[in-house]
Design a protein around this motif. Structure first.
Motif, PDB file in Angstrom:
ATOM      1  N   ILE A 112       0.834  -1.215   0.000  1.00 48.75           N
ATOM      2  CA  ILE A 112       0.000   0.000   0.000  1.00 48.75           C
ATOM      3  C   ILE A 112       0.865   1.260   0.000  1.00 48.75           C
ATOM      4  N   TYR A 145      -9.091   5.732   4.841  1.00 50.40           N
ATOM      5  CA  TYR A 145      -8.921   4.350   4.395  1.00 50.40           C
ATOM      6  C   TYR A 145      -8.390   3.459   5.499  1.00 50.40           C
ATOM      7  N   HIS A 146      -8.919   2.259   5.568  1.00 51.24           N
ATOM      8  CA  HIS A 146      -8.321   1.220   6.399  1.00 51.24           C
ATOM      9  C   HIS A 146      -7.828   0.122   5.463  1.00 51.24           C
ATOM     10  N   ASN A 147      -6.529  -0.160   5.531  1.00 47.67           N
ATOM     11  CA  ASN A 147      -5.919  -1.234   4.726  1.00 47.67           C
ATOM     12  C   ASN A 147      -6.187  -1.100   3.233  1.00 47.67           C
ATOM     13  N   ALA A 148      -6.084   0.123   2.713  1.00 46.69           N
ATOM     14  CA  ALA A 148      -6.194   0.335   1.265  1.00 46.69           C
ATOM     15  C   ALA A 148      -5.420   1.599   0.907  1.00 46.69           C
ATOM     16  N   SER A 149      -5.089   1.719  -0.356  1.00 46.76           N
ATOM     17  CA  SER A 149      -4.294   2.841  -0.845  1.00 46.76           C
ATOM     18  C   SER A 149      -5.134   4.116  -0.965  1.00 46.76           C
ATOM     19  N   ARG A 180      -4.922   6.136  -3.213  1.00 46.72           N
ATOM     20  CA  ARG A 180      -5.100   6.403  -4.644  1.00 46.72           C
ATOM     21  C   ARG A 180      -6.521   6.151  -5.141  1.00 46.72           C
ATOM     22  N   PHE A 181      -7.372   5.569  -4.270  1.00 47.38           N
ATOM     23  CA  PHE A 181      -8.742   5.277  -4.719  1.00 47.38           C
ATOM     24  C   PHE A 181      -9.690   6.479  -4.614  1.00 47.38           C
TER      25      PHE A 181
END
Lengths: 415, 415
Positions: free
Chosen positions: A243, A363-367, A369-370
């Motif tokens: 990530i 975000y939790h446990n995600a990049s 960039r979304f």
């Protein structure tokens, strides 16, 4: 500046024609715009060539020239983007809520167009196309003020859109390009409250801040993203690495890319060296605090200024913290409320992060960039709002609507 | 102006403490505020007496003095108003929507506080109380800039609210009164973007327009209502009379009162004389076009200026039209997009009115006087928005919230 006022007036009149149009009429017009754009490809490309030649003479950077450059394929892509907008549901007319008051009044709140949208943007001819299609889909008129360096391209595009509007029997004033590309012309738009319902600046921080500071027309602010990745004590090693690297390196020039990585000291003991190497392998320049530099003395020293810098390139600042609280406090102090991520397997820390960090997207446990209209499933995007009012985060079609209350009675009067 | 910046900074810090508070903690604090206000009644009344004496010396009108005047009963009413706010549902934390993207990201959009609210208002001490309770209920801090003529009253009220906040263990900086009542102090607030998330001006058109024109902080504009009643050909006589009289005379000084009555010529033939008499019986001064004056030559002649005038008193302008289309065109030209009503039994005309008139609230067979947070069932009102962005029409607690996206993943990175 009389010419711009005149355009504003015509836009307002066109907006009144567009507002009650059915979805199918608007969709057919956007379809025709897409076709016409492809038909007029040669004209648009030759106008674009003129802009590019001027730009080269003026010594534009290759990045700037690349943004400005159109090709047959890019025109096809723009037309394809329009066709995708046709497929999206029309928010206009949608009921948001409805209820009946004890006195029998039926109250319904529905989405309506905003009216006239003023777009002020830099040398990206695709914004001319996107903004026109998104505005028409939502029943709004649009007054476009593009950069002088893209004027010929924009003019050719808008002329093509006008042919399509005429073929559809719609007023061509639904889409207008400001003919005067001086700074004064843009400033005139800032205070055209009589004709413009909203201004959307798209471009660098300077442009946006000038509009925010000087405009009396309401602004939808899109802006700076000083985004953080916080790697908590319990973060899974591979996930944290993947990530952090994605958020920093996948496209460093955009606002949802990460600029600072905060690392819990316990996690750092076991995994920081690997993260540093992984970033360096991707050509990332690391600027770390004293504790980070203990792991790699070759890392440059971060100064206070680094914590507030949106690098927008392959540079990252990095700091070791001793708790989620310290990470949250750092983000509160230095973040720009755009997108912030926590990588953690500790539920309480995630909850605390979600509740205490104030940003458009957490975000939790995600990049990070979304944070993007397409990635959120909106199908289109007019920008990413970094303000608190009206819309926050990725703005799709709904952000281009206002509301009205429709109240039905049978003679009710106020007692 | 350093003192105001300092207050802004403290407000921002307080807002961060308030944002994550549970509904019950906020409600208990508002309860305590209501109690404390009643306990401090004597102090508040003696401060208010000072303001009133100053006002009399300065020759304030009786209307102005009445707005400024507090009494034991009015303080009880203000405390009661706070207790009603306690009973309302807390919008903060409410899920607006949630969905899962194909890549497995869970996206949730929730309501959050806006942050710091700047209120700029005239000599109504009740606004001090209402704004404080509404802000606290929604987890926002508030910076209050009341009129200099209510300064002692506001100071006493805020000091009482501070005691309550301290008893509740909350930062007293959640509610602050600007100590400097000069125009410069208000102007300073216009550009305090770093600390203020929104400005809400409450008062006359001049005050509001000054804030809209000069502020770089986003504004929630409340404003002018040039409201119309259109009596269509098929309007029921008694209903049309009762609504027109209610909208004009029930409380002529407010923004949702009617200023112009448009009458279809066919309806006029049979019923206009009765309407004119009914209005005159209520001491309404009528200013009519030539066609209206054919029915009563004593009616004064309306000029173009009348169609754009918000009288806010017992005056009405009146015009005869030959169709619903003409009525709609008149409203489009002269209305202020606040509240507009059609009295009719013809479905197509009602539909055309609802779809072609752009206003915060449109009424069929009901008085425009219902445009109000209480009448809409919101339980409280911070004002009536006449702008298109963020909130339009009566603004309750939801209008004092922003949103954030909470995104949960399991390692998603952007491809």
């Amino acid at each position: 500046m009389d010419a711009i006022y005149q355009q504003g007036k015509l836009a307002k009149e066109a907006a009144a024609v567009l507002a009650p149009l059915s979805t199918s009429i608007k969709n057919e017009a956007i379809q025709k715009m897409a076709e016409q754009l492809e038909l007029d490809s040669d004209k648009i490309l030759s106008a674009n060539k003129k802009d590019l030649e001027e730009g080269e003479k003026k010594g534009f950077s290759s990045t700037l020239l690349d943004r400005l450059r159109l090709s047959e394929e890019r025109i096809k892509d723009m037309a394809e983007g329009m066709r995708q907008i046709v497929e999206l549901p029309d928010p206009v007319g949608e009921e948001i809520e409805s209820w009946t008051q004890p006195n029998g009044l039926d109250i319904q709140n529905v989405r309506v167009p905003i009216g006239v949208i003023g777009m002020i943007y830099e040398a990206r001819p695709n914004v001319t196309v996107d903004a026109s299609a998104l505005s028409l889909k939502t029943g709004n008129a649009v007054l476009l003020r593009g950069s002088s360096s893209a004027f010929a391209s924009n003019q050719a595009i808008v002329s093509s859109l006008h042919s399509a509007l005429e073929k559809s029997g719609l007023p061509k004033e639904a889409v207008q390009l400001v003919q005067d590309t001086s700074r004064e012309a843009a400033s005139t738009m800032f205070t055209m409250n009589e004709y413009l319902d909203v201004l959307i600046p798209r471009g660098g921080a300077n442009l946006i801040q000038t509009v925010v500071k000087q405009a009396s027309v309401p602004v939808l602010e899109t802006g700076v993203g000083n985004c953080h990745i916080y790697i908590d004590e319990t973060a899974e090693e591979d996930m944290a690495l993947s990530i952090a690297i994605n958020a920093k390196t996948q496209r460093p020039s955009v606002c949802n890319a990460a600029e600072t990585i905060l690392v819990h000291d316990k996690w750092a003991e076991d995994h920081l060296s690997r993260l540093l190497h992984a970033l360096q392998d991707k050509d990332v320049t690391i600027r770390g605090d004293a504790n980070v530099r203990k792991y790699d003395s070759a890392v440059a020293e971060a100064t206070e200024k680094d914590w507030d810098t949106e690098y927008l390139d392959l540079t990252v600042s990095m700091k070791i913290v001793d708790s989620a609280e310290e990470a949250i406090a750092h983000i509160k102090k230095h973040g720009t409320s755009h997108s912030e991520a926590i990588i953690s397997e500790t539920r309480e820390n995630v909850e605390s992060f979600f509740s205490n960090v104030d940003a458009a997207a957490l975000y939790h446990n995600a990049s990070t960039r979304f944070t993007d209209g397409f990635e959120f499933g909106f199908g289109a995007e007019i920008g990413i709002s970094t303000q608190k009012l009206h819309a926050r985060g990725p703005m799709g079609l709904k952000a281009l609507t206002s509301t009205k209350y429709l109240i039905k009675g049978n003679g009710q009067i106020k007692g």
